[in-house]
Design an enzyme around this catalytic site. Sequence first.
Site, PDB file in Angstrom:
ATOM      1  CE  LYS A  67      -3.497  -2.843   0.139  1.00  0.00           C
ATOM      2  NZ  LYS A  67      -4.130  -3.459   1.265  1.00  0.00           N
TER       3      LYS A  67
HETATM    4  C1  PLP Z   1      -4.945  -4.514   1.994  1.00  0.00           C
HETATM    5  C2  PLP Z   1      -6.427  -4.499   2.152  1.00  0.00           C
HETATM    6  C3  PLP Z   1      -7.073  -4.760   3.365  1.00  0.00           C
HETATM    7  C4  PLP Z   1      -6.392  -5.331   4.564  1.00  0.00           C
HETATM    8  O1  PLP Z   1      -5.298  -4.705   4.988  1.00  0.00           O
HETATM    9  P1  PLP Z   1      -4.182  -5.487   5.857  1.00  0.00           P
HETATM   10  O2  PLP Z   1      -3.348  -4.353   6.358  1.00  0.00           O
HETATM   11  O3  PLP Z   1      -3.442  -6.382   4.900  1.00  0.00           O
HETATM   12  O4  PLP Z   1      -4.864  -6.234   6.934  1.00  0.00           O
HETATM   13  C5  PLP Z   1      -8.448  -4.589   3.442  1.00  0.00           C
HETATM   14  N1  PLP Z   1      -9.156  -4.214   2.372  1.00  0.00           N
HETATM   15  C6  PLP Z   1      -8.583  -4.004   1.172  1.00  0.00           C
HETATM   16  C7  PLP Z   1      -9.434  -3.593   0.033  1.00  0.00           C
HETATM   17  C8  PLP Z   1      -7.201  -4.153   1.022  1.00  0.00           C
HETATM   18  O5  PLP Z   1      -6.636  -3.977  -0.172  1.00  0.00           O
END
Ligand code: PLP
Length: 434
Positions: free
Chosen positions: A204
């Site tokens: 991210k």
């Molecule tokens: C990455 C993601 C999550 C979860 O995030 P984590 O930090 O990996 O637990 C939730 N929703 C979406 C759409 C994501 O891309």
Amino acid sequence: MSANAASSRGALLALYGGSPVRTSLLPYGRHCIREEDLEAVSRVLRSGWLTQGPALEEFEEAFAEAVGARFAIGFSSGTAALHGAVVAAEIEDGDEAITTPLTFCASANCILYARGNPLFADIREDTLTIDPDRIAEKIGPRTRAIIPVDYAGLPADLDRIRAIAERHALVVIEDASHALGARFDGKRVGSLSTLTTFSLHPVKHVAAGEGGVVTTEDPLLAARLRRFRSHGVDRDLRARSAEGRWSYDMVELGYNYRLSDIAAALAHSQLGRLQEGLERRAEIADRYDRELAELPGLRVPPRREGSASAWHLYPLRVDEAVLGAPRDRVIAALRAEGIGASLHYRPVHLHRFYRQRFGYRPGSFPISERESDKLVTIPLYPAMSDGDVDDVVDAVSKVVRFFGLERSRAGPARPRSRRGRGSSSEDVRRRSSP
Ligand SMILES: *Cc1c(COP(=O)(O)O)cnc(C)c1O
């Protein structure tokens, strides 16, 4: 390796024994660590506070400011942040929340953590985000929340979703895991919904290793989120030690979902480069649009007037009828060329757990399924060099031209089932499943 040779018409694909565009696999997403990040983490390691110290609050203040929110509450992951938001929205046994099938499974799983029922509303074909018209159809007496996802970084129809939520007294929990730094109608994501959640996973925009954030304008929700992430205890350790108190009261069931000071310091340091990263992502996306939009059988990702995507992903859509090759073979061909193409996402309702638990099957959400079958994510992240971007453009052009030529030679029939090195197990799975 020569980019020109790779992109020449009809060059043999690496999948079938030709030479690849690049020899090392370029991932679809990747974090970037700089010297200043190492220093920020070292400072925390020397500070005496590894968790529950001042670095978390400093990060939370900076994050709230970056997205224009009043409060930001750090969590141990984006998934924990979603869980916190669902509980803060008072979703309980049997309550419903509506989300999109085209997302990471955590967007729906969080509802189940609170023993609620996830409902899905199909997506819009153009934006790939949840369709407000279909949300309205799903709302019943037990519905408490809408969980839109800003897919790939493009905000969902937040104005229409908010209007629906207000009409039916629902809470909007915006899953903005893809959309840190995005704008809707010129306004920053993170300041637009009752609760907005973010992920600090390394693919991210801001990496903490693992981490997440919830933003809100509401002080009561902020207090509830802080309590929930720390066992449901009324005051946190630092507040207690500052007051010289040693006792505490657990007032509700909570979890240990805290973000450590080590992770917060890393995320804080990375947050300082958010703008720079967003600009580089947008620059790469513009270049892809210019180079790929005209290729037959390809559709570039959606944009929306007045919105700015945070460009977490660059999901192409491939038209099998024009290209003469199914999506899974396109991904396999790109990977053989050294391009870490991927799929975001297989619709949540078609995962085995959701099929078995809720009886979903192919056809339950036809637009999500049809569009998901076309999706190919190609690499996009700020640390990509211009040469990396060239490689992606060359590989996509090479693959599209190769399949296109093969198809025009073979006529409109199915593509030849020649299978060489790199043939994918996904290909096999897909053929043998209904
Ligand atoms: C990455 C993601 C999550 C979860 O995030 P984590 O930090 O990996 O637990 C939730 N929703 C979406 C759409 C994501 O891309």
